[in-house]
Design a protein around this motif. Structure first.
Motif, PDB file in Angstrom:
ATOM      1  N   PRO A  43       0.671  -1.265  -0.034  1.00  0.00           N
ATOM      2  CA  PRO A  43      -0.041   0.039   0.058  1.00  0.00           C
ATOM      3  C   PRO A  43       0.991   1.343  -0.047  1.00  0.00           C
ATOM      4  O   PRO A  43       2.139   1.190   0.503  1.00  0.00           O
ATOM      5  CB  PRO A  43      -0.627  -0.043   1.400  1.00  0.00           C
ATOM      6  N   SER A  44       0.218   2.371  -0.590  1.00  0.00           N
ATOM      7  CA  SER A  44       1.099   3.644  -0.599  1.00  0.00           C
ATOM      8  C   SER A  44       1.206   3.997   0.932  1.00  0.00           C
ATOM      9  O   SER A  44       0.286   3.654   1.815  1.00  0.00           O
ATOM     10  CB  SER A  44       0.333   4.644  -1.399  1.00  0.00           C
ATOM     11  N   VAL A  45       2.410   4.656   1.043  1.00  0.00           N
ATOM     12  CA  VAL A  45       2.557   5.170   2.499  1.00  0.00           C
ATOM     13  C   VAL A  45       1.905   6.612   2.648  1.00  0.00           C
ATOM     14  O   VAL A  45       2.134   7.474   1.836  1.00  0.00           O
ATOM     15  CB  VAL A  45       4.109   5.477   2.718  1.00  0.00           C
ATOM     16  N   ILE A  46       1.104   6.690   3.810  1.00  0.00           N
ATOM     17  CA  ILE A  46       0.289   7.902   4.058  1.00  0.00           C
ATOM     18  C   ILE A  46       1.088   8.707   5.058  1.00  0.00           C
ATOM     19  O   ILE A  46       1.246   8.225   6.049  1.00  0.00           O
ATOM     20  CB  ILE A  46      -1.274   7.711   4.180  1.00  0.00           C
ATOM     21  N   ARG A  47       1.256  10.256   4.920  1.00  0.00           N
ATOM     22  CA  ARG A  47       1.768  10.778   5.690  1.00  0.00           C
ATOM     23  C   ARG A  47       0.741  11.292   6.811  1.00  0.00           C
ATOM     24  O   ARG A  47      -0.312  11.036   6.698  1.00  0.00           O
ATOM     25  CB  ARG A  47       2.409  12.136   5.300  1.00  0.00           C
ATOM     26  N   CYS A  48       1.306  11.624   7.906  1.00  0.00           N
ATOM     27  CA  CYS A  48       0.435  11.821   9.102  1.00  0.00           C
ATOM     28  C   CYS A  48      -0.581  13.195   8.625  1.00  0.00           C
ATOM     29  O   CYS A  48       0.063  14.356   7.673  1.00  0.00           O
ATOM     30  CB  CYS A  48       1.136  12.468  10.258  1.00  0.00           C
ATOM     31  N   CYS A  49      -1.733  13.287   9.140  1.00  0.00           N
ATOM     32  CA  CYS A  49      -2.669  14.554   8.735  1.00  0.00           C
ATOM     33  C   CYS A  49      -2.084  15.792   9.237  1.00  0.00           C
ATOM     34  O   CYS A  49      -2.436  16.890   8.573  1.00  0.00           O
ATOM     35  CB  CYS A  49      -3.941  14.152   9.389  1.00  0.00           C
ATOM     36  N   GLY A  50      -1.417  15.727  10.103  1.00  0.00           N
ATOM     37  CA  GLY A  50      -0.803  17.131  10.692  1.00  0.00           C
ATOM     38  C   GLY A  50       0.485  17.515  10.046  1.00  0.00           C
ATOM     39  O   GLY A  50       0.962  18.663  10.364  1.00  0.00           O
ATOM     40  N   GLY A  51       1.231  16.571   9.375  1.00  0.00           N
ATOM     41  CA  GLY A  51       2.355  17.033   8.711  1.00  0.00           C
ATOM     42  C   GLY A  51       3.817  16.690   9.284  1.00  0.00           C
ATOM     43  O   GLY A  51       4.787  17.113   8.921  1.00  0.00           O
ATOM     44  N   CYS A  52       3.659  15.934  10.249  1.00  0.00           N
ATOM     45  CA  CYS A  52       4.868  15.495  11.067  1.00  0.00           C
ATOM     46  C   CYS A  52       5.657  14.576  10.318  1.00  0.00           C
ATOM     47  O   CYS A  52       4.872  13.987   9.648  1.00  0.00           O
ATOM     48  CB  CYS A  52       4.499  15.436  12.409  1.00  0.00           C
ATOM     49  N   GLU A  55       5.026  10.015  12.187  1.00  0.00           N
ATOM     50  CA  GLU A  55       4.177   8.616  11.956  1.00  0.00           C
ATOM     51  C   GLU A  55       3.832   8.794  10.375  1.00  0.00           C
ATOM     52  O   GLU A  55       3.596   9.717   9.712  1.00  0.00           O
ATOM     53  CB  GLU A  55       2.986   9.153  12.764  1.00  0.00           C
ATOM     54  N   HIS A  56       3.786   7.323   9.757  1.00  0.00           N
ATOM     55  CA  HIS A  56       3.362   7.274   8.690  1.00  0.00           C
ATOM     56  C   HIS A  56       2.409   5.972   8.699  1.00  0.00           C
ATOM     57  O   HIS A  56       2.553   5.043   9.504  1.00  0.00           O
ATOM     58  CB  HIS A  56       4.363   6.912   7.636  1.00  0.00           C
ATOM     59  N   TYR A  57       1.517   5.962   7.579  1.00  0.00           N
ATOM     60  CA  TYR A  57       0.332   5.005   7.815  1.00  0.00           C
ATOM     61  C   TYR A  57       0.241   4.234   6.452  1.00  0.00           C
ATOM     62  O   TYR A  57       0.613   4.545   5.466  1.00  0.00           O
ATOM     63  CB  TYR A  57      -1.130   5.587   8.157  1.00  0.00           C
ATOM     64  N   CYS A  58      -0.409   3.062   6.623  1.00  0.00           N
ATOM     65  CA  CYS A  58      -0.814   2.067   5.380  1.00  0.00           C
ATOM     66  C   CYS A  58      -2.020   2.694   4.496  1.00  0.00           C
ATOM     67  O   CYS A  58      -2.098   2.349   3.449  1.00  0.00           O
ATOM     68  CB  CYS A  58      -0.868   0.716   5.796  1.00  0.00           C
ATOM     69  N   SER A  59      -2.820   3.547   5.203  1.00  0.00           N
ATOM     70  CA  SER A  59      -4.083   3.890   4.503  1.00  0.00           C
ATOM     71  C   SER A  59      -4.557   5.244   5.073  1.00  0.00           C
ATOM     72  O   SER A  59      -4.270   5.627   6.449  1.00  0.00           O
ATOM     73  CB  SER A  59      -5.258   2.944   4.403  1.00  0.00           C
ATOM     74  N   LYS A  60      -5.457   6.094   4.401  1.00  0.00           N
ATOM     75  CA  LYS A  60      -6.061   7.246   4.890  1.00  0.00           C
ATOM     76  C   LYS A  60      -6.733   7.096   6.134  1.00  0.00           C
ATOM     77  O   LYS A  60      -6.735   7.890   7.060  1.00  0.00           O
ATOM     78  CB  LYS A  60      -6.648   7.800   3.739  1.00  0.00           C
ATOM     79  N   LEU A  61      -7.706   6.138   6.035  1.00  0.00           N
ATOM     80  CA  LEU A  61      -8.501   5.622   6.991  1.00  0.00           C
ATOM     81  C   LEU A  61      -7.591   5.545   8.456  1.00  0.00           C
ATOM     82  O   LEU A  61      -7.969   5.887   9.345  1.00  0.00           O
ATOM     83  CB  LEU A  61      -9.284   4.434   6.724  1.00  0.00           C
ATOM     84  N   CYS A  62      -6.473   4.759   8.204  1.00  0.00           N
ATOM     85  CA  CYS A  62      -5.520   4.478   9.444  1.00  0.00           C
ATOM     86  C   CYS A  62      -5.139   5.808   9.977  1.00  0.00           C
ATOM     87  O   CYS A  62      -5.032   5.932  11.192  1.00  0.00           O
ATOM     88  CB  CYS A  62      -4.722   3.435   8.988  1.00  0.00           C
ATOM     89  N   ALA A  63      -4.822   6.448   8.887  1.00  0.00           N
ATOM     90  CA  ALA A  63      -4.162   7.941   9.509  1.00  0.00           C
ATOM     91  C   ALA A  63      -5.354   8.798  10.259  1.00  0.00           C
ATOM     92  O   ALA A  63      -4.840   9.249  11.147  1.00  0.00           O
ATOM     93  CB  ALA A  63      -3.583   8.752   8.296  1.00  0.00           C
ATOM     94  N   GLU A  64      -6.533   8.833   9.441  1.00  0.00           N
ATOM     95  CA  GLU A  64      -7.627   9.638  10.269  1.00  0.00           C
ATOM     96  C   GLU A  64      -7.921   8.996  11.569  1.00  0.00           C
ATOM     97  O   GLU A  64      -8.168   9.817  12.580  1.00  0.00           O
ATOM     98  CB  GLU A  64      -8.765   9.784   9.179  1.00  0.00           C
TER      99      GLU A  64
END
Length: 348
Positions: A43-52, A55-64
Motif C-alpha cells: 500500500p502507498s505510505v500515507i503521511r500524518c494528517c498534521g504533517g509531522c 508517523e506514517h500509515y498504510c491507509s488514509k483511514l488508518c491515518a485519520e
C-alpha cells in the motif's frame, strides 16, 4: 517498543555491490520492476494528517483514525513554539532511551482526547455559557470513563516489574530499579511540558505513568510480519520450471546483492485489552497471535485443545517448553509463582 526493519541498510547493501546505479534508480522510481512483483504490491505510505515526520500509515483511514484517537495531541506538525519544542524533546528522549515511553504517551493522549469528547457530549445541550452543571465530580467521572479501555490491563509499576539485565548482580537490583524510576520521571516531565492538561492532571502522576509503562511491559503481544521480499522469492521458487528459470535469471544479481538481509522479518508489539486479561499457564488452553491475513489491527485467540464449558481460557506468557526452573525465573518478573498442572507435575 516497536522495532522495524531498517530499509536503508538493505539499500546500502545493494549499493555496495556491482549493480549499476541507473538500474537501482529505475527500480526505486518504479520505471523498472522484477518479474511478478505486481503480485506483491504494497500500500502507498500515507503521511500524518498534521504533517509531522514521526508517523506514517498504510491507509488514509488508518491515518485519520489515529489522528482522532491519539496523534492530534502528540503531533509536532500541528503544535508550535514551546509545545512543539517540548514534544520534540520528549520524542528524542524516548527514542534515545526506551520507546515504551511513546506508547505510554499514546495512552495518556488517548485518554485526554476521549475525555474531551465525553465532556463535549455531556454539555453540548447546555445553553449556559458558564456551564453551571460542570463540577469536579462530573469531570472526574468522565475521566474515569475515558480511562476504562486502559483499566482492563494488569498493571505494576515499571521499575518494580522490569526484568533485571542478565549481567546485573543481585546486590545491584535496588540501584537498577531506581535508575529506571528516574528515567520514567524524566520522560514524564518532558511529556508534561508538551501536553499537560490541568483537568486530566491525575494522568500525569509518576505513579500512574509507571503503571501504564508496566502494563505494556507485562501485557504486550509480540507480532512478527514476514518480509514481503522473502515472500516474493518464495513465490518465484514455487513457479513452474521455465517461468522460474527466467525470473531467476533476471533477479539473481539483486538477490546476491541483498545477501541474507532480505529474509529479516518485521517485528513489533501490541496491546490487546482482552488478551491482557487472560491468566498464564505453562499448559495453556489457547494462544494469542496475529495472522498474516488479519489487516484490521486485530489479534486472534486460538484454542490449543478442547476447552470444557466453564473452564478458564489461559495463555502462556513465556516459552512453555523451557525447563521448570527457567519458566519460574521468567514468570517471577510478572510477580507470581506458577502453580499450573504442568509446574506442579515438574516441581522438584
Amino acid at each position: 517498543m516497536e522495532n522495524h526493519n531498517d530499509l536503508s541498510s538493505s539499500s546500502s547493501n545493494l549499493m555496495n555491490h556491482t549493480l549499476p546505479e541507473e538500474i537501482l534508480k529505475s527500480l526505486i522510481n518504479g520505471d523498472l520492476s522484477l518479474p511478478h512483483t505486481r503480485n506483491f504490491e504494497l500500500p502507498s505510505v500515507i503521511r500524518c494528517c498534521g504533517g509531522c515526520e514521526e508517523e506514517h500509515y498504510c491507509s488514509k483511514l488508518c491515518a485519520e483514525s489515529d489522528w482522532e484517537s491519539v496523534h492530534s495531541l502528540l503531533c509536532t506538525g500541528q503544535s508550535s513554539g514551546s509545545s512543539q519544542a517540548a514534544m520534540l524533546r520528549f520524542l528524542e528522549h524516548a527514542n534515545g532511551t526506551n520507546d515504551i515511553f511513546i506508547l505510554a504517551a499514546k495512552v495518556i493522549s488517548f485518554t485526554i482526547l476521549k475525555y474531551r469528547k465525553l465532556k463535549q457530549l455531556h454539555f453540548e445541550g447546555c445553553k449556559l455559557l458558564d456551564r453551571l452543571g460542570e463540577t469536579d465530580e462530573s469531570r472526574f467521572s468522565m475521566l474515569l470513563e475515558a480511562w476504562k479501555p486502559i483499566s482492563m490491563g494488569f498493571k505494576k509499576r515499571w521499575w518494580d516489574c522490569i526484568a533485571l539485565p542478565d549481567d546485573a548482580a543481585p546486590c545491584n537490583e535496588g540501584s537498577f530499579r531506581m535508575q529506571i524510576k528516574d528515567l520514567a520521571f524524566t520522560s514524564l516531565q518532558l511529556l508534561k511540558d508538551a501536553i499537560f492538561d490541568n483537568e486530566c492532571a491525575y494522568l500525569f502522576s509518576l505513579e500512574v505513568y509507571g503503571h501504564i509503562i508496566g502494563m505494556f511491559e507485562l501485557n504486550n503481544l509480540d507480532l512478527v510480519v514476514a518480509s514481503p521480499v522473502e515472500d516474493y522469492f518464495i513465490y518465484i521458487d514455487e513457479l513452474p520450471s521455465p517461468e522460474k528459470e527466467e525470473a531467476e535469471r533476471l533477479y539473481s544479481s539483486f538477490l546476491d546483492a541483498l545477501g541474507d538481509e532480505y529474509s529479516i522479518c518485521c517485528q513489533g508489539t501490541a496491546f490487546f485489552p482482552l488478551q491482557s486479561c487472560m491468566n498464564h499457564s505453562c499448559a495453556p488452553s489457547a494462544k494469542a497471535f496475529k495472522r498474516d491475513e488479519d489487516r484490521d489491527g486485530q489479534a486472534v485467540i486460538i484454542a490449543c485443545r478442547p476447552i470444557s464449558v466453564g473452564e478458564e481460557i489461559t495463555i502462556s506468557y513465556i516459552d512453555e517448553d523451557l525447563p521448570y526452573e527457567e519458566r519460574q525465573a521468567q514468570l517471577a518478573d510478572y510477580g507470581f509463582k506458577c502453580r499450573c498442572s504442568k509446574c506442579l507435575e515438574e516441581k522438584p
